[in-house]
Design a protein around this motif. Structure first.
Motif, short mmCIF file in Angstrom:
data_model
loop_
_atom_site.label_atom_id
_atom_site.label_comp_id
_atom_site.label_asym_id
_atom_site.label_seq_id
_atom_site.Cartn_x
_atom_site.Cartn_y
_atom_site.Cartn_z
N GLY A 253 -26.64 -37.98 49.17
CA GLY A 253 -27.59 -37.22 48.35
C GLY A 253 -27.10 -35.82 48.02
O GLY A 253 -25.93 -35.49 48.16
N GLY A 254 -28.04 -34.99 47.59
CA GLY A 254 -27.70 -33.64 47.17
C GLY A 254 -27.21 -33.53 45.75
O GLY A 254 -27.00 -32.44 45.24
N GLY A 255 -26.99 -34.68 45.09
CA GLY A 255 -26.52 -34.69 43.71
C GLY A 255 -25.00 -34.73 43.62
O GLY A 255 -24.29 -34.26 44.51
N ASP A 256 -24.51 -35.29 42.53
CA ASP A 256 -23.07 -35.35 42.26
C ASP A 256 -22.56 -33.94 41.97
O ASP A 256 -23.10 -33.26 41.08
N PRO A 257 -21.54 -33.44 42.68
CA PRO A 257 -21.06 -32.07 42.47
C PRO A 257 -20.35 -31.83 41.15
O PRO A 257 -19.99 -30.68 40.85
N HIS A 258 -20.12 -32.86 40.34
CA HIS A 258 -19.24 -32.73 39.18
C HIS A 258 -19.70 -31.65 38.21
O HIS A 258 -18.90 -30.81 37.78
N THR A 259 -20.97 -31.66 37.83
CA THR A 259 -21.46 -30.68 36.84
C THR A 259 -21.37 -29.26 37.38
O THR A 259 -20.93 -28.34 36.68
N ALA A 260 -21.76 -29.06 38.64
CA ALA A 260 -21.67 -27.72 39.24
C ALA A 260 -20.22 -27.26 39.30
O ALA A 260 -19.91 -26.08 39.05
N PHE A 261 -19.31 -28.17 39.62
CA PHE A 261 -17.90 -27.81 39.66
C PHE A 261 -17.42 -27.34 38.29
O PHE A 261 -16.68 -26.35 38.18
N MET A 262 -17.85 -28.01 37.23
CA MET A 262 -17.42 -27.61 35.88
C MET A 262 -17.95 -26.21 35.54
O MET A 262 -17.24 -25.42 34.89
N GLU A 263 -19.19 -25.90 35.95
CA GLU A 263 -19.72 -24.56 35.71
C GLU A 263 -18.89 -23.51 36.42
O GLU A 263 -18.57 -22.45 35.86
N ILE A 264 -18.52 -23.78 37.67
CA ILE A 264 -17.72 -22.84 38.45
C ILE A 264 -16.33 -22.72 37.85
O ILE A 264 -15.78 -21.61 37.75
N GLU A 265 -15.75 -23.83 37.46
CA GLU A 265 -14.42 -23.83 36.86
C GLU A 265 -14.38 -22.94 35.62
O GLU A 265 -13.44 -22.14 35.42
N ALA A 266 -15.40 -23.03 34.77
CA ALA A 266 -15.45 -22.21 33.55
C ALA A 266 -15.57 -20.73 33.90
O ALA A 266 -14.92 -19.88 33.28
N ALA A 267 -16.39 -20.40 34.91
CA ALA A 267 -16.56 -19.00 35.29
C ALA A 267 -15.27 -18.42 35.88
O ALA A 267 -14.89 -17.28 35.59
N LEU A 268 -14.59 -19.20 36.71
CA LEU A 268 -13.34 -18.70 37.30
C LEU A 268 -12.27 -18.52 36.22
O LEU A 268 -11.44 -17.59 36.29
N ALA A 269 -12.28 -19.38 35.21
CA ALA A 269 -11.32 -19.24 34.11
C ALA A 269 -11.55 -17.96 33.33
O ALA A 269 -10.60 -17.40 32.74
N ASP A 270 -12.78 -17.46 33.34
CA ASP A 270 -13.11 -16.20 32.66
C ASP A 270 -12.81 -14.98 33.52
O ASP A 270 -13.09 -13.85 33.11
N GLY A 271 -12.29 -15.19 34.72
CA GLY A 271 -11.91 -14.08 35.59
C GLY A 271 -12.91 -13.72 36.66
O GLY A 271 -12.69 -12.78 37.43
N ASP A 272 -14.03 -14.44 36.74
CA ASP A 272 -14.99 -14.17 37.80
C ASP A 272 -14.45 -14.68 39.14
O ASP A 272 -13.55 -15.53 39.18
N VAL A 273 -15.01 -14.17 40.23
CA VAL A 273 -14.54 -14.59 41.56
C VAL A 273 -15.74 -14.93 42.44
O VAL A 273 -16.84 -14.41 42.26
N VAL A 274 -15.49 -15.82 43.41
CA VAL A 274 -16.49 -16.17 44.41
C VAL A 274 -16.01 -15.65 45.76
O VAL A 274 -14.91 -15.97 46.20
N GLU A 275 -16.83 -14.84 46.41
CA GLU A 275 -16.53 -14.33 47.74
C GLU A 275 -17.38 -15.07 48.77
O GLU A 275 -18.60 -15.13 48.65
N LEU A 276 -16.70 -15.63 49.77
CA LEU A 276 -17.39 -16.32 50.87
C LEU A 276 -17.36 -15.41 52.08
O LEU A 276 -16.28 -15.00 52.54
N ILE A 277 -18.55 -15.09 52.62
CA ILE A 277 -18.63 -14.14 53.72
C ILE A 277 -19.32 -14.75 54.93
O ILE A 277 -20.13 -15.67 54.80
N ASP A 278 -19.00 -14.24 56.11
CA ASP A 278 -19.63 -14.65 57.36
C ASP A 278 -20.98 -13.94 57.48
O ASP A 278 -21.08 -12.74 57.22
N VAL A 279 -22.00 -14.68 57.90
CA VAL A 279 -23.32 -14.07 58.05
C VAL A 279 -23.29 -12.92 59.06
O VAL A 279 -24.04 -11.95 58.95
N ALA A 280 -22.39 -13.00 60.06
CA ALA A 280 -22.30 -11.95 61.07
C ALA A 280 -21.83 -10.62 60.49
O ALA A 280 -22.06 -9.56 61.08
N SER A 281 -21.18 -10.65 59.33
CA SER A 281 -20.67 -9.42 58.71
C SER A 281 -21.74 -8.66 57.95
O SER A 281 -21.51 -7.53 57.50
#
Length: 373
Positions: free
Chosen positions: A31-59
């Motif tokens: 479940g949770g849905g097929d990730p394909h569409t969300a991946f395409m949205e992220i792929e387009a944003a990263l191609a435009d120069g945007d970035v995703v930062e993954l952080i630890d909750v403890a920080s």
């Protein structure tokens, strides 16, 4: 509004996101849905120069304001009803208006399936980081089936938004009522919509969230890719990654065969049904029942895996997970099981998301016990 602090973490590449999508699909238990569409949205944003930062909750400082997010509805509908791309940010801005402060970071309500990537999509739209935690360590069909609820957090205000610009804010007497009303709203809005719920300060998430689950999903997806690239068995690599994770250390193949029958319907905002899988050459048969997520697997009538443990159906050659809305007659598959995070197996958790919550025969027995692992 209060300003958001500048937070830095690991920058995710497009390859990281592809691995994460693969790992989230597995942890979704179908479940949770097929990730394909969300991946395409992220792929387009990263191609435009945007970035995703993954952080630890403890920080995070204890007073950082965090927004869990995802989509609610039947996966069969979300596969056909494409998002506009504006839903998540509209909901976030409404939450900020209600709370009177900026959201400092976002996280997935559930790390499974497309919802495991939903926080990345919102993070890119809002310019905030993603916190390496979630509320389930997998996916569940109902929004009260989350560790935040079990540990006493409030779901509301819950903000639902759709592709047409509609926005509905819920304030309910309890979290079960939030699920019931949110489900009704989702059905009214076309069967699927974006949902922000269980917003809280970082000190609450440090105490309640399941930590490191995004990193676990990323490692799971990466292990499968690297094994395939090297010509090695991707299933062996998957099991090694699961056993090395913080949460899912018991895992193995439950069955190997071909889908010979499939029943699936959309009912009350859920995708419900079962898949029947026969062994090659006949003889043994496994049946997997699902309500958005796979809930129970029976081998020749005997239970071999039971919610909250993870039951995922994978392509037997590539080890790519096949989510419930993509199951088809004739697919050659392996049914793989993995242990749920221990936090989901306490008596308090099982009362909310164990077999009794789905009307399944209990009591819960772990996948390790049922299979002698």
């Amino acid at each position: 509004m209060n300003a958001s602090p500048k937070l830095k973490g690991k920058t995710l590449t497009l390859e990281d996101v592809a691995d994460l999508a693969r790992g989230c699909a597995f942890l979704g238990s179908g479940g949770g849905g097929d990730p394909h569409t969300a991946f395409m949205e992220i792929e387009a944003a990263l191609a435009d120069g945007d970035v995703v930062e993954l952080i630890d909750v403890a920080s995070l400082p204890d007073d950082a304001f965090l927004a869990p997010c995802g989509w609610i509805g039947a996966p069969t509908i979300s596969a056909e009803k494409l998002p506009s791309g504006r839903e998540a940010l509209q909901g976030l801005r409404r939450l900020e208006a209600i709370s009177g402060r900026r959201v400092d970071a976002v996280l997935p309500v559930e790390v499974g399936g497309s919802n495991g990537l939903a926080a990345l999509v919102l993070a890119l739209r809002a310019g905030v980081p993603v916190v390496d935690c979630d509320g389930m360590g997998r996916a569940f069909p109902e929004s009260q089936m989350v560790i935040f609820n079990i540990r006493g957090q409030k779901a509301c205000p819950a903000i639902l938004t759709d592709d047409k610009g509609n926005c509905v804010v819920l304030e309910t007497v309890d979290n079960v009522s939030e699920e019931r009303l949110a489900r009704s709203v989702a059905v009214t809005l076309g069967g699927s919509c974006h949902l922000i719920e269980y917003s809280a300060f970082a000190h609450e998430m440090k105490a309640n969230a399941l930590r490191g689950t995004i990193s676990d999903a990323l490692a799971i997806g990466r292990s499968i890719r690297i094994a395939r690239e090297a010509g090695r068995d991707p299933f062996e690599a998957l099991f090694q990654a699961l056993k090395s994770s913080r949460q899912f250390d018991k895992a193995g193949v439950l069955f190997d065969g071909k889908i010979v029958d499939l029943k699936r319907e959309t009912r009350n905002g859920f995708s419900v049904g079962r898949a029947v899988i026969d062994a090659f050459g006949g003889g043994d048969r496994m049946e997997v029942e699902f309500k958005n997520e796979n809930l129970i697997a029976r081998l020749n009538g005997e239970v071999r895996a039971l919610v909250p443990d993870i039951i995922s159906i994978l392509d037997r050659e590539t080890a790519e997970t096949i989510v419930t809305e993509c199951l088809k007659y004739g697919q050659r598959v392996k049914v793989v099981g993995a242990s749920a995070p221990q936090a989901l197996c306490s008596p308090q958790s099982l009362a909310v998301l164990g077999p009794d919550a789905f009307g399944l025969p209990g009591p819960y027995r772990s996948i390790a016990e049922l299979n002698g692992w």
